[in-house]
Design a protein around this motif. Structure first.
Motif, PDB file in Angstrom:
ATOM      1  N   VAL A 127      46.063  21.271  -6.375  1.00  0.00           N
ATOM      2  CA  VAL A 127      46.868  20.401  -7.245  1.00  0.00           C
ATOM      3  C   VAL A 127      47.843  21.234  -8.084  1.00  0.00           C
ATOM      4  O   VAL A 127      48.935  20.774  -8.417  1.00  0.00           O
ATOM      5  CB  VAL A 127      45.947  19.542  -8.153  1.00  0.00           C
ATOM      6  CG1 VAL A 127      46.745  18.722  -9.140  1.00  0.00           C
ATOM      7  CG2 VAL A 127      45.059  18.648  -7.310  1.00  0.00           C
ATOM      8  N   TYR A 128      47.470  22.456  -8.416  1.00  0.00           N
ATOM      9  CA  TYR A 128      48.293  23.328  -9.260  1.00  0.00           C
ATOM     10  C   TYR A 128      49.619  23.678  -8.593  1.00  0.00           C
ATOM     11  O   TYR A 128      50.595  23.976  -9.273  1.00  0.00           O
ATOM     12  CB  TYR A 128      47.510  24.602  -9.584  1.00  0.00           C
ATOM     13  CG  TYR A 128      48.220  25.528 -10.535  1.00  0.00           C
ATOM     14  CD1 TYR A 128      48.493  25.129 -11.840  1.00  0.00           C
ATOM     15  CD2 TYR A 128      48.615  26.804 -10.142  1.00  0.00           C
ATOM     16  CE1 TYR A 128      49.130  25.979 -12.730  1.00  0.00           C
ATOM     17  CE2 TYR A 128      49.249  27.660 -11.013  1.00  0.00           C
ATOM     18  CZ  TYR A 128      49.513  27.240 -12.306  1.00  0.00           C
ATOM     19  OH  TYR A 128      50.152  28.072 -13.184  1.00  0.00           O
ATOM     20  N   LYS A 129      49.669  23.604  -7.281  1.00  0.00           N
ATOM     21  CA  LYS A 129      50.909  23.912  -6.563  1.00  0.00           C
ATOM     22  C   LYS A 129      51.994  22.872  -6.833  1.00  0.00           C
ATOM     23  O   LYS A 129      53.170  23.133  -6.616  1.00  0.00           O
ATOM     24  CB  LYS A 129      50.631  24.013  -5.070  1.00  0.00           C
ATOM     25  CG  LYS A 129      49.774  25.213  -4.718  1.00  0.00           C
ATOM     26  CD  LYS A 129      49.424  25.249  -3.250  1.00  0.00           C
ATOM     27  CE  LYS A 129      48.499  26.412  -2.967  1.00  0.00           C
ATOM     28  NZ  LYS A 129      48.036  26.433  -1.591  1.00  0.00           N
ATOM     29  N   ASP A 130      51.593  21.694  -7.306  1.00  0.00           N
ATOM     30  CA  ASP A 130      52.554  20.633  -7.631  1.00  0.00           C
ATOM     31  C   ASP A 130      53.174  20.942  -8.996  1.00  0.00           C
ATOM     32  O   ASP A 130      52.492  20.879 -10.024  1.00  0.00           O
ATOM     33  CB  ASP A 130      51.836  19.276  -7.658  1.00  0.00           C
ATOM     34  CG  ASP A 130      52.776  18.114  -7.940  1.00  0.00           C
ATOM     35  OD1 ASP A 130      54.004  18.345  -8.035  1.00  0.00           O
ATOM     36  OD2 ASP A 130      52.283  16.987  -8.062  1.00  0.00           O
ATOM     37  N   PRO A 131      54.459  21.270  -9.082  1.00  0.00           N
ATOM     38  CA  PRO A 131      55.078  21.664 -10.353  1.00  0.00           C
ATOM     39  C   PRO A 131      55.236  20.514 -11.349  1.00  0.00           C
ATOM     40  O   PRO A 131      55.502  20.748 -12.526  1.00  0.00           O
ATOM     41  CB  PRO A 131      56.441  22.226  -9.941  1.00  0.00           C
ATOM     42  CG  PRO A 131      56.736  21.623  -8.619  1.00  0.00           C
ATOM     43  CD  PRO A 131      55.411  21.354  -7.973  1.00  0.00           C
ATOM     44  N   THR A 132      55.069  19.275 -10.923  1.00  0.00           N
ATOM     45  CA  THR A 132      55.239  18.151 -11.837  1.00  0.00           C
ATOM     46  C   THR A 132      53.981  17.898 -12.681  1.00  0.00           C
ATOM     47  O   THR A 132      54.032  17.154 -13.645  1.00  0.00           O
ATOM     48  CB  THR A 132      55.567  16.864 -11.051  1.00  0.00           C
ATOM     49  OG1 THR A 132      54.478  16.560 -10.176  1.00  0.00           O
ATOM     50  CG2 THR A 132      56.857  17.037 -10.257  1.00  0.00           C
ATOM     51  N   LYS A 133      52.865  18.510 -12.339  1.00  0.00           N
ATOM     52  CA  LYS A 133      51.606  18.298 -13.064  1.00  0.00           C
ATOM     53  C   LYS A 133      51.482  19.311 -14.208  1.00  0.00           C
ATOM     54  O   LYS A 133      51.699  20.506 -14.036  1.00  0.00           O
ATOM     55  CB  LYS A 133      50.410  18.490 -12.124  1.00  0.00           C
ATOM     56  CG  LYS A 133      50.302  17.449 -11.041  1.00  0.00           C
ATOM     57  CD  LYS A 133      49.545  16.264 -11.559  1.00  0.00           C
ATOM     58  CE  LYS A 133      49.241  15.319 -10.410  1.00  0.00           C
ATOM     59  NZ  LYS A 133      48.619  14.133 -10.853  1.00  0.00           N
ATOM     60  N   ALA A 134      51.120  18.799 -15.356  1.00  0.00           N
ATOM     61  CA  ALA A 134      50.827  19.663 -16.507  1.00  0.00           C
ATOM     62  C   ALA A 134      49.403  20.211 -16.345  1.00  0.00           C
ATOM     63  O   ALA A 134      48.559  19.561 -15.730  1.00  0.00           O
ATOM     64  CB  ALA A 134      50.938  18.872 -17.803  1.00  0.00           C
TER      65      ALA A 134
END
Length: 153
Positions: A127-134
């Motif tokens: 999930v961390y690879k998604d840049p839109t997630k804080a």
């Protein structure tokens, strides 16, 4: 010539500085003997060390005076009781450890993460690879702490 010193405060660095200045036949005055150290063992060790250097210790309210035979008797009794207490603690600790081992329990820090935590960390990394997630949106739903997140991000 005897010099007299008075210990009143808990400031250990000042006590250490004072002890460095002691000479044979100096006198150390304390309000009570328990004010000299943090534990019975520490007090006994310090008093025996000072007494071995020829320094006289007088406790004003306890009536302890290591220059008298009664003061030395009291000091030796306290040292014996402290040693007895240490031995009792050691025996109880060893008995407790043996009892725990007999029940199949071992002490110490766990040898790594549980399988559940490892699976959470794998999900977190994907999930961390998604840049839109804080970061908070990632680790809070997984039940991880901020420190664990940043350690394994």
């Amino acid at each position: 010539m005897r010099r007299k010193f008075l210990v009143q405060q808990k400031n250990r660095s000042e006590l250490d500085k004072m002890i460095e200045q002691f000479r044979k036949d100096d006198e150390l005055y304390v309000w009570r003997l328990d004010r000299l150290g943090r534990s019975l063992k520490h007090i006994i060790d310090m008093v025996l060390s000072l007494n071995g250097k020829g320094i006289i210790i007088k406790a004003l309210t306890d009536g302890v005076d290591t220059s008298t035979i009664n003061g030395q008797l009291f000091l030796n009794l306290m040292a014996s009781l402290a040693e007895y207490e240490r031995e009792l603690i050691k025996e109880r600790t060893n008995a407790g450890l043996q009892s725990a081992r007999a029940r199949g329990r071992t002490g110490g820090r766990p040898k790594g993460y549980a399988k559940e935590t490892i699976s959470k960390l794998i999900i977190m990394r994907s999930v961390y690879k998604d840049p839109t997630k804080a970061p908070e949106e990632i680790y809070k739903p997984l039940g991880l702490t901020r420190a664990t997140f940043y350690r394994y991000a």
